[in-house]
Every structure is written in structure tokens, then in C-alpha cells.
Design an enzyme around this catalytic site. Structure first.
Site, PDB file in Angstrom:
ATOM      1  N   SER A  62       0.710  47.365 -29.734  1.00 31.59           N
ATOM      2  CA  SER A  62      -0.316  47.066 -29.055  1.00 31.59           C
ATOM      3  C   SER A  62      -0.639  47.486 -28.031  1.00 31.59           C
ATOM      4  O   SER A  62      -1.784  47.484 -27.715  1.00 31.59           O
ATOM      5  CB  SER A  62       0.120  45.248 -29.247  1.00 31.59           C
ATOM      6  OG  SER A  62       0.449  44.714 -30.391  1.00 31.59           O
ATOM      7  N   LYS A  65      -4.515  49.024 -28.252  1.00 28.96           N
ATOM      8  CA  LYS A  65      -5.756  48.281 -28.299  1.00 28.96           C
ATOM      9  C   LYS A  65      -6.490  49.103 -26.196  1.00 28.96           C
ATOM     10  O   LYS A  65      -7.714  49.466 -26.849  1.00 28.96           O
ATOM     11  CB  LYS A  65      -5.522  47.006 -28.008  1.00 28.96           C
ATOM     12  CG  LYS A  65      -4.934  46.557 -28.968  1.00 28.96           C
ATOM     13  CD  LYS A  65      -4.592  44.654 -29.503  1.00 28.96           C
ATOM     14  CE  LYS A  65      -4.225  44.239 -30.147  1.00 28.96           C
ATOM     15  NZ  LYS A  65      -2.866  44.944 -31.246  1.00 28.96           N
ATOM     16  N   TYR A 153      -6.470  35.891 -29.746  1.00 31.72           N
ATOM     17  CA  TYR A 153      -5.442  37.250 -30.397  1.00 31.72           C
ATOM     18  C   TYR A 153      -4.726  37.650 -31.974  1.00 31.72           C
ATOM     19  O   TYR A 153      -5.117  36.785 -32.318  1.00 31.72           O
ATOM     20  CB  TYR A 153      -3.971  37.651 -29.848  1.00 31.72           C
ATOM     21  CG  TYR A 153      -3.453  38.504 -29.587  1.00 31.72           C
ATOM     22  CD1 TYR A 153      -3.150  39.127 -28.653  1.00 31.72           C
ATOM     23  CD2 TYR A 153      -2.600  39.121 -29.995  1.00 31.72           C
ATOM     24  CE1 TYR A 153      -3.050  40.769 -28.636  1.00 31.72           C
ATOM     25  CE2 TYR A 153      -2.053  40.483 -30.685  1.00 31.72           C
ATOM     26  CZ  TYR A 153      -2.735  41.584 -29.680  1.00 31.72           C
ATOM     27  OH  TYR A 153      -2.587  42.990 -29.702  1.00 31.72           O
ATOM     28  N   ASN A 155      -5.424  40.949 -34.476  1.00 31.43           N
ATOM     29  CA  ASN A 155      -5.250  42.662 -34.592  1.00 31.43           C
ATOM     30  C   ASN A 155      -6.425  43.230 -34.939  1.00 31.43           C
ATOM     31  O   ASN A 155      -6.889  44.123 -34.715  1.00 31.43           O
ATOM     32  CB  ASN A 155      -3.819  42.399 -35.191  1.00 31.43           C
ATOM     33  CG  ASN A 155      -2.794  42.560 -34.350  1.00 31.43           C
ATOM     34  OD1 ASN A 155      -2.607  43.141 -33.321  1.00 31.43           O
ATOM     35  ND2 ASN A 155      -2.797  41.030 -34.419  1.00 31.43           N
ATOM     36  N   HIS A 288       0.012  45.299 -20.284  1.00 34.99           N
ATOM     37  CA  HIS A 288       0.167  44.611 -22.146  1.00 34.99           C
ATOM     38  C   HIS A 288       1.399  45.181 -23.002  1.00 34.99           C
ATOM     39  O   HIS A 288       2.098  46.094 -22.539  1.00 34.99           O
ATOM     40  CB  HIS A 288      -1.251  45.409 -23.216  1.00 34.99           C
ATOM     41  CG  HIS A 288      -1.763  44.456 -24.595  1.00 34.99           C
ATOM     42  ND1 HIS A 288      -0.861  44.640 -25.646  1.00 34.99           N
ATOM     43  CD2 HIS A 288      -3.057  44.420 -24.623  1.00 34.99           C
ATOM     44  CE1 HIS A 288      -1.319  43.881 -26.015  1.00 34.99           C
ATOM     45  NE2 HIS A 288      -2.667  43.458 -25.497  1.00 34.99           N
TER      46      HIS A 288
END
Length: 522
Positions: A62, A65, A153, A155, A288
Site C-alpha cells: 500500500s 498509494k 480505508y 483500496n 504509510h
């Protein structure tokens, strides 16, 4: 100029392989743009005896992102120009769609497609590619909150972003990453490693523990703007150096990514453009984490100290905790231990009224309580004023009962106590018309089990955990990306005669989906 390395950092580096045991890993620590530590150990592939080095390719998960958002801001300085593209990708949505920026800030109100895939019956190791993702996203009919009002959250927010970028520019997402971010920054080895079945250099991710042994993790998923980044430690060092070198430029890409973000009501948000905003040891931090089956990563930047930390594990140890250990070593600071405190009188089971999710609170240690509400359990420190909390969550007795404050979600609510013992008469088949998916609840020798099925297959049956009157938890210990969406709350409904007629199903990532009873269990 050479920045001296603290002796405590050396001790921390030596301890990492034992503190976070697994096949291999790599970490970097930078201060004032200079590398204090660039260290790798163990095996990128234990079976083939490929060593883990600073040039080993790694699934950053992640952490992708923020790079997706970086491409967006570089290609479209005014992202609002793409709002119409979001609506086009949600053809069945019955409500006003989120804006593109609300996708970037995880304020979209969409339910996470990794979680919804489990409701569609996807086995944990099932293939999940463009076809499956497209069907789940395009089938969205409702949101679980009004866009801009809350944080959740999601995705596919970032998968939708990368799809829109490809369509608008006429260039592949891998090409966009290379041209707009990797080459200018100096990330020479980075790539879009969308197919999770294998890495180009043979690096493997592992499940298991030191005590029980490790095994190669099976991945059969295609990730793009949400979790597709492949990079080595040296690539991430180049990214951190770029961040520090451009820290004083308001137009620099990381300055724009880490700029303040707000909810629709003006309250500050702790997440935006693929970056979390928080504090460590009293200092503001942006960063993150990343997690896929067999892989854990974390990166953070502390602007006041000009410190960057990068952690990569090709196993399931806590990369965020390791990053905090390294930061503590550089700063020579420690969090005070939780003080021994008596158990509060508000332990027990509750329902959070807005989400409809179960909230379970019990003692974790003499100084901490365990909160089960989100997608993983949280440990909160007990305090002398009768509250419990950490940076992101606070429990406090107040007017009318126990309150839960979650400022990162722009939410504060009085929890409803959940008393009573659940009845066993809830067996049957339940259909969610929105998803076209089913929940089956059966009595198997005096114990209740539940399982989901739908267009992606038939999920495994799990033992239901009683919470309170007509409230159960269905565990989800494994999911597509290994990190589970958290226990599913099953809140059963009854008619005037007391017969079960339906159930509301949800978890923190995908809330309030209504199922109606359509038949008896076989």
C-alpha cells in the site's frame, strides 16, 4: 557532510533479525538527507538461497498509494477535472458519487473491494484480477457514508485512480510511474509489479512464524494503483532523499502530497493523497505501511528532524513497530510504559450506532484494554482519569454512558451496551440483494457456523462468536491480501412474532449491508 550514527541505532540494527524473525529484511535510516543505515539481512528466497540485499526487489504493497497520487498531481494539477470519470466507473451507484479528491483521501464512502470480495465467497487464495475487480467495483449500488464526512480505508479508490489516469493520458500506468516519478527521482529499479504471483528477481514472500516454520505465500492477485509497486531499498532511499531535498518547495510533489487535508465540515483529516499524518514521540510524521500475503513494509518521514525510516520484511512481522524502534533509537527516546491500573467498570460488549458494528472491550494487561472494532484489535492505555486511549482512539465515560472518539474518522459516538445471550434459532439462508450474495448459517452439532457465497465462489465456514442478544461475530482470519477485514458483525432482525427475518452484515471496511432470510439451512 557525514552525519554521525548513534550507538543506540547500531544496537537496534543488530537486534532486528531476532526481534522480528523471518526469512529476511532490509531497513534504511536517513537524517538530513544522508544515509545513517542501509542494512539488509537473511534471504530474499530461502529455498533458492538468494540473499536479501539493498538491491532486492520488494512488494511495497500500500505504499504504492502515495505514488499513484503523485502521478495524479503531476499529470493533473487540478484533480477536480476528473470528477466525472469517477461517476462513469460506478454506473449502478444510486447516490451522489464521491469526488476524485475524496478517493485520494479515503473519504469516498465506498466499501473496500478486498472485503466485499469475501462476501462474494472468494476463497483466500483465489485469483483476483481485472475481471473480478471490475465486477465488484461496477456492481456498487450504495455507499456506507456520505462522501467527505468520514474516513474509511478503501483500496479500490486508488485502483480507480490509476485506471482513470491510464484512460485520460492514453499511457499505461507503469509508463506513467516511470516517466513522471521513478526517473526524475532516481528510482532506477522500481517498477509496477502488478502480478503478485512472482517477482522478477525471484524474491519470495513468506507466511508463518519462527516457532511454527515459514512457507512461501501464495499470491494470485493483480494490483495496480492500490498495491502494485515493486522497489528495492535503494529505490526507497532515493525517494526519501528526494523528499528531504525538496522539503522547502511548496510546489514539490511530496509537499503537495503531505499538505493539510480536511473533511467536508472543516475538521482536519489524518489521511490524504495516500499518506497518513500522525505523531511519533511528539513529532509530526507522514508515512504509510504496506501489507500483502508474505510482505510487510513501512516508511515514515519526520520533517522537524529531517529523519526518514524505511522497513521491508518478506514475512508477516510488524514493520511499523520496527520503524518506530529505529526512530526511537535515532531520537534516543522511548514511550513510557503503561502504568498498572485496575480494570475499568465499562468493559464489555457494545454496538457503535452509526456503523452498526460490534465493539468488544476486555483487559489486555494491567495497564491496557483491548478494543475490537476496526480491522484489527487495538491496545489502549488506561489513564488515571478513567479513560483509555492511544493516538487514534479514545474511550471515555461521559454523558449517558461510554463514548468512543476516533478523530481520524471524524467520528465520536456514544456506544450502546449489548446485553443478553444470542439465541440459536438464526440458522438459514440469507440473501443480500445489493450484492447478489448469500450468507448461510448452520447448526453443526450444537455450534453455529456461518459462511458467504456469491459470484466469486464459496467461502469457508467459520465458527460464530456470540457477542450479545441477536449479535454475533463471524471471524475472517484470512482474506485476499492476508490482512483480514476484521470480524464481520452479524446483527439479526426479527418480526413481531420473534422470528428471525434478516441480518445486517458489516465490518469496518464494508458496513451495513442488508440480508433477508430466504430459507432454512440444509
Amino acid at each position: 557532510m557525514t552525519v554521525p550514527r548513534p550507538a543506540r541505532l547500531d544496537r537496534c540494527l543488530e537486534a532486528l533479525p531476532r526481534a522480528y524473525p523471518g526469512p529476511g529484511g532490509a531497513v534504511a535510516v536517513l537524517r538530513d538527507g544522508e544515509v545513517l543505515a542501509r542494512h539488509a539481512w537473511g534471504w530474499a528466497n530461502a529455498e533458492r538461497r538468494i540473499p536479501f540485499t539493498p538491491r532486492t526487489l520488494f512488494r511495497m504493497c500500500s505504499i504504492t498509494k502515495q505514488f499513484t497520487c503523485a502521478v495524479l498531481l503531476d499529470a493533473f494539477p487540478d484533480p477536480t477535472a476528473l470528477d466525472g470519470d469517477v461517476r462513469a466507473r460506478l454506473p449502478q451507484l444510486e447516490q451522489a458519487p464521491p469526488s476524485l479528491l475524496q478517493l485520494c483521501h479515503n473519504q469516498s464512502g465506498l466499501r473496500d473491494y478486498w472485503a466485499v470480495a469475501m462476501l462474494h465467497g472468494s476463497p483466500a487464495e483465489a485469483p483476483f484480477g481485472e475481471s473480478e475487480a471490475g465486477r465488484v467495483i461496477a456492481g456498487t449500488r450504495t455507499l456506507h457514508f456520505t462522501p467527505g464526512t468520514r474516513y474509511s480505508y478503501v483500496n479500490q479508490n486508488f485502483r480507480i485512480l490509476s485506471d482513470i489516469l491510464q484512460e485520460r493520458t492514453g499511457r499505461g500506468f507503469a509508463e506513467l510511474l516511470r516517466a513522471r516519478i521513478f526517473d526524475p527521482v532516481g528510482m532506477t529499479g522500481a517498477l509496477l509489479a502488478a502480478d503478485t504471483r512472482a517477482m522478477p528477481d525471484g524474491t519470495e514472500g513468506y507466511e508463518g512464524t519462527q516457532a511454527g516454520g515459514f512457507r512461501a505465500a501464495e499470491n494470485r492477485i493483480l494490483w495496480t494503483g492500490d498495491a502494485g509497486l515493486g522497489a528495492c531499498l535503494d529505490d526507497m532511499i532515493a525517494w526519501e532523499r528526494h523528499i528531504d531535498a525538496t522539503r522547502d518547495r511548496a510546489d514539490a510533489i511530496y509537499s503537495r502530497l503531505s499538505a493539510p487535508v480536511h473533511f467536508a465540515d472543516g475538521n482536519p483529516a489524518e489521511y490524504g493523497f495516500g499518506l497518513g499524518r500522525g505523531t511519533e514521540f511528539g513529532r509530526l510524521v507522514t508515512g504509510h505501511g504496506g501489507a500483502l500475503r508474505g510482505w510487510r513494509s513501512h516508511r515514515m518521514y519526520v520533517p522537524s528532524e529531517r529523519i526518514s525510516i524505511v522497513v521491508m520484511f518478506n514475512h508477516l512481522s510488524d514493520a511499523h513497530a520496527a520503524a518506530v524502534d529505529l526512530l526511537a533509537a535515532v531520537l534516543d527516546e522511548d514511550r513510557p510504559p503503561a502504568a498498572a491500573m485496575p480494570a475499568p467498570d465499562w468493559l464489555g460488549a457494545y454496538v457503535e450506532p452509526e456503523t452498526g458494528l460490534a465493539v468488544r472491550i476486555d483487559m489486555a494487561s494491567e495497564g491496557q484494554v483491548r478494543l475490537r472494532y476496526g480491522h484489527s484489535a487495538e491496545r489502549l492505555d488506561l489513564r488515571p482519569d478513567g479513560t483509555a486511549g492511544r493516538e487514534r482512539t479514545r474511550l471515555r465515560p461521559g454523558q449517558g454512558g461510554l463514548w468512543m472518539d476516533r478523530p481520524q474518522e471524524n467520528q465520536s459516538s456514544r456506544l450502546h451496551p449489548c446485553d443478553g445471550t444470542p439465541a440459536m434459532d438464526i440458522t438459514g439462508r440469507y440473501l443480500c440483494s445489493e450484492l447478489g450474495a448469500e450468507l448461510l448459517v448452520v447448526d453443526a452439532g450444537g455450534a453455529l457456523y456461518g459462511g458467504f457465497s456469491g459470484m466469486l465462489g464459496q467461502g469457508r465456514m467459520e465458527l460464530l462468536d456470540p457477542v450479545g442478544a441477536d449479535l454475533w461475530a463471524l471471524p475472517c482470519p484470512r482474506a485476499l491480501d492476508h490482512t483480514p477485514p476484521g470480524d464481520w458483525t452479524l446483527a439479526f432482525r426479527r418480526d413481531g412474532a420473534g422470528r428471525p427475518t434478516g441480518v445486517d452484515v458489516g465490518c469496518w471496511l464494508a458496513r451495513r449491508l442488508a440480508y433477508e432470510r430466504i430459507g432454512c439451512a440444509p
